[in-house]
Design an enzyme around this catalytic site. Structure first.
Site, mmCIF file in Angstrom:
data_model
loop_
_atom_site.group_PDB
_atom_site.id
_atom_site.type_symbol
_atom_site.label_atom_id
_atom_site.label_comp_id
_atom_site.label_asym_id
_atom_site.label_seq_id
_atom_site.Cartn_x
_atom_site.Cartn_y
_atom_site.Cartn_z
ATOM 1 N N SER A 156 0.850 -1.188 0.000
ATOM 2 C CA SER A 156 0.000 0.000 0.000
ATOM 3 C C SER A 156 0.887 1.239 0.000
ATOM 4 C CB SER A 156 -0.945 -0.004 1.205
ATOM 5 O OG SER A 156 -0.229 -0.207 2.379
ATOM 6 N N GLY A 158 1.802 3.105 -2.318
ATOM 7 C CA GLY A 158 2.733 3.195 -3.439
ATOM 8 C C GLY A 158 4.002 2.367 -3.287
ATOM 9 N N GLU A 264 -11.370 4.801 -5.333
ATOM 10 C CA GLU A 264 -10.470 5.572 -6.198
ATOM 11 C C GLU A 264 -10.782 5.348 -7.677
ATOM 12 O OE1 GLU A 264 -6.331 4.887 -5.186
ATOM 13 O OE2 GLU A 264 -6.856 4.635 -3.089
ATOM 14 N N GLU A 276 -9.084 1.273 -7.249
ATOM 15 C CA GLU A 276 -9.073 0.406 -6.073
ATOM 16 C C GLU A 276 -9.879 1.089 -4.977
ATOM 17 O OE1 GLU A 276 -5.351 0.057 -4.011
ATOM 18 O OE2 GLU A 276 -5.202 2.215 -3.822
ATOM 19 N N ASP A 283 -6.736 8.535 3.013
ATOM 20 C CA ASP A 283 -5.832 9.648 3.360
ATOM 21 C C ASP A 283 -6.194 10.936 2.608
ATOM 22 O OD1 ASP A 283 -4.844 8.581 0.986
ATOM 23 O OD2 ASP A 283 -2.842 8.148 1.773
ATOM 24 N N THR A 284 -6.584 10.822 1.345
ATOM 25 C CA THR A 284 -6.965 12.041 0.601
ATOM 26 C C THR A 284 -8.214 12.695 1.204
ATOM 27 O OG1 THR A 284 -8.323 10.818 -0.969
ATOM 28 C CG2 THR A 284 -6.019 11.109 -1.558
ATOM 29 N N ARG A 361 4.747 11.036 6.464
ATOM 30 C CA ARG A 361 3.725 12.079 6.606
ATOM 31 C C ARG A 361 3.596 12.428 8.081
ATOM 32 N NH1 ARG A 361 -1.472 9.742 4.957
ATOM 33 N NH2 ARG A 361 -0.531 9.396 2.955
HETATM 34 N N1 LIG Z 1 -2.658 2.154 -14.015
HETATM 35 C C1 LIG Z 1 -2.276 3.359 -13.600
HETATM 36 N N2 LIG Z 1 -2.168 4.389 -14.473
HETATM 37 C C2 LIG Z 1 -1.746 5.614 -14.076
HETATM 38 N N3 LIG Z 1 -1.417 5.912 -12.809
HETATM 39 C C3 LIG Z 1 -1.509 4.940 -11.884
HETATM 40 C C4 LIG Z 1 -1.944 3.615 -12.221
HETATM 41 N N4 LIG Z 1 -1.943 2.874 -11.107
HETATM 42 C C5 LIG Z 1 -1.532 3.692 -10.122
HETATM 43 N N5 LIG Z 1 -1.268 4.926 -10.562
HETATM 44 C C6 LIG Z 1 -0.822 6.080 -9.744
HETATM 45 O O1 LIG Z 1 -0.228 5.615 -8.553
HETATM 46 C C7 LIG Z 1 -1.024 5.962 -7.406
HETATM 47 C C8 LIG Z 1 -1.012 4.843 -6.373
HETATM 48 O O2 LIG Z 1 -1.561 3.667 -6.948
HETATM 49 P P1 LIG Z 1 -2.515 2.711 -6.102
HETATM 50 O O3 LIG Z 1 -3.608 3.501 -5.523
HETATM 51 O O4 LIG Z 1 -2.849 1.548 -6.938
HETATM 52 O O5 LIG Z 1 -1.450 2.265 -5.001
HETATM 53 P P2 LIG Z 1 -1.529 2.067 -3.454
HETATM 54 O O6 LIG Z 1 -0.190 1.544 -3.062
HETATM 55 O O7 LIG Z 1 -2.714 1.254 -3.128
HETATM 56 O O8 LIG Z 1 -1.703 3.488 -2.900
HETATM 57 P P3 LIG Z 1 -2.554 3.926 -1.618
HETATM 58 O O9 LIG Z 1 -2.427 2.830 -0.620
HETATM 59 O O10 LIG Z 1 -1.871 5.209 -1.206
HETATM 60 O O11 LIG Z 1 -3.935 4.155 -2.133
HETATM 61 C C9 LIG Z 1 -2.405 6.236 -7.975
HETATM 62 O O12 LIG Z 1 -3.140 7.071 -7.112
HETATM 63 C C10 LIG Z 1 -2.036 6.893 -9.299
HETATM 64 O O13 LIG Z 1 -1.626 8.224 -9.126
HETATM 65 MG MG LIG Z 2 -4.556 4.094 -3.977
#
Ligand SMILES: Nc1ncnc2c1ncn2[C@@H]1O[C@H](COP(=O)(O)OP(=O)(O)OP(=O)(O)O)[C@@H](O)[C@H]1O
Ligand SMILES: [Mg+2]
Length: 391
Positions: A156, A158, A264, A276, A283-284, A361
């Site tokens: 998670s 990123g 999202e 997802e 957080d946003t 953060r």
């Molecule tokens: N397929 C995609 N195309 C373009 N940008 C993407 C894509 N997948 C992810 N991103 C970018 O990367 C960010 C994080 O991706 P994602 O939400 O899948 O990851 P995460 O690790 O679950 O993040 P978080 O836990 O913070 O929500 C997205 O908010 C977006 O900005």
């Molecule tokens: Mg995300």
């Protein structure tokens, strides 16, 4: 959850970060009893809870011990990294798990929630495939095309995520994903890169005894897969809002239970693409600490306890900007808060994290203004005034 709930309730929060802290504050304001759990002492939510426990939440025996000791009525996960199979067991024993034990399991695995949304519910997502080896990743990357996004299935914020521009970057993306994968998972998802106009979080409130309701969409900007700023309203067209609401309703209905979800989406010129969701405050969604009559934490609490939500009011153009650490610090102090707060319609929240590391953060700046652009500028300016030092 019965229609007329008795207060106080005993809530166990699994994960005690900044989102948990605000949730606990909301819970305390109605006199509930909260046990805050995390893997380190003095985590943000522990500072405002009735009591706390430091355990590994991925360890079933540790979870059993704290649940047996405290006998909570409700278990409220605040993070993904929890032994979710154990939550199923608690649920079977009659403890309410929010939103449901199954939902927490679905959403901690990118592949499970993706299969549910895309295959079972027929929802539009980015084109995707999975790989369990470098060779497989090379092969499917060609199918998906470049650029694409490689992510560990279990991660998670990123972590382990990279945008892959061409074939020569695939190996590096594989190594990075595997090195940052939670647990011993060796599976990655590769997604078509979506060139979106804006990405949004649709806070979706699923209630026990009332219809699902929504907040005004929140726009956000991410760097390194982590949120930097968010704003509300997102400024997207009414038909796209309706489309995203319909999708959010479909997915959250399939997951069941009650509580707030951060759903999202990527918004392109013509499409609303599901990405997802978090089965908890997002957080946003911290922008709602200034932008709504009821913030996302109060909404989560009401939904969880089956309390009514007669009206959600958006209070006008608002924004949040994160206050990030830039170096490793074993103790933390802040300068510049007074300067940041000197203007009207600005607020600062400092999370009380005991230590810092690059990009951690540490707080958030919140602003309201005549329009979203000004609110974003105000929030970012305020966030930049806050300096993090050691004590
Ligand atoms: N397929 C995609 N195309 C373009 N940008 C993407 C894509 N997948 C992810 N991103 C970018 O990367 C960010 C994080 O991706 P994602 O939400 O899948 O990851 P995460 O690790 O679950 O993040 P978080 O836990 O913070 O929500 C997205 O908010 C977006 O900005
Ligand atoms: Mg995300």
């Amino acid at each position: 959850m019965s229609n007329s709930i008795k207060l106080p309730q005993k809530l166990m929060l699994l994960g005690s970060g900044e989102l948990g802290k605000e949730f606990v504050i909301a819970a305390q304001r109605l006199g509930n009893y909260v046990i805050a759990v995390d893997r380190y002492a003095n985590a943000p939510a522990m500072q405002v809870a009735d009591c706390s426990e430091v355990i590994s939440m991925l360890n079933a025996d540790d979870l059993e011990a704290v649940v047996t000791k405290h006998q909570p009525n409700l278990i409220i996960p605040e993070i993904e990294a929890i032994r979710t199979e154990k939550l199923l067991e608690f649920e079977q024993r009659g403890i309410t798990v929010i939103p449901t034990a199954a939902a927490t399991n679905y959403t901690m695995n990118r592949d499970r929630i993706r299969e549910l949304a895309h295959k079972e519910l027929g929802i539009r997502t980015a084109k995707y495939s999975y790989a369990v080896s470098l060779e497989e990743l090379i092969a499917i990357s060609d199918e998906i095309g470049f650029p694409n996004v490689v992510k560990p299935v279990m991660s998670s914020s990123g972590k382990g995520q990279s945008v892959v521009q061409n074939k020569s970057d695939v190996e590096q993306a594989w190594n990075y994903a595997i090195a940052n994968s939670r647990g011993d998972s060796q599976k990655v998802i590769v997604e078509e890169f979506i060139d979106f106009e804006i990405e949004i979080t649709l806070l979706t409130i699923k209630q026990w005894h009332a219809p699902t309701i929504f907040c005004s969409p929140i726009g956000h900007r991410q760097e390194r897969g982590d949120y930097q700023e968010s704003w509300q309203p997102a400024g997207i067209a009414a038909d796209k809002i309706l489309q995203s609401q319909a999708i959010a309703k479909k997915v959250t209905d399939a997951l069941g239970g009650a509580g707030i979800f951060g759903v999202e989406f990527f918004i392109t010129k013509d499409e609303v693409i599901f990405s997802e969701l978090s089965p908890r405050p997002h957080d946003t969604g911290m922008v709602t600490l200034i932008s709504q009559n009821l913030n996302e934490f109060e909404l989560h609490l009401r939904a969880v306890l089956g309390l009514p939500i007669p009206h959600i009011e958006q209070l006008g153009a608002s924004a949040s900007a994160v206050i990030l650490a830039s170096e490793k610090l074993d103790s933390v102090a802040f300068l510049g808060v007074a300067e940041a707060l000197s203007e009207k319609d600005i607020d600062i929240k400092l999370f009380g994290k005991p230590t810092a590391h690059p990009y951690r953060r540490m707080g958030v700046a919140l602003a309201k203004a005549a329009n979203v652009q000004q609110a974003r500028e105000k929030a970012t300016t305020a966030a930049n005034k806050v300096k993090i030092i050691s004590t």
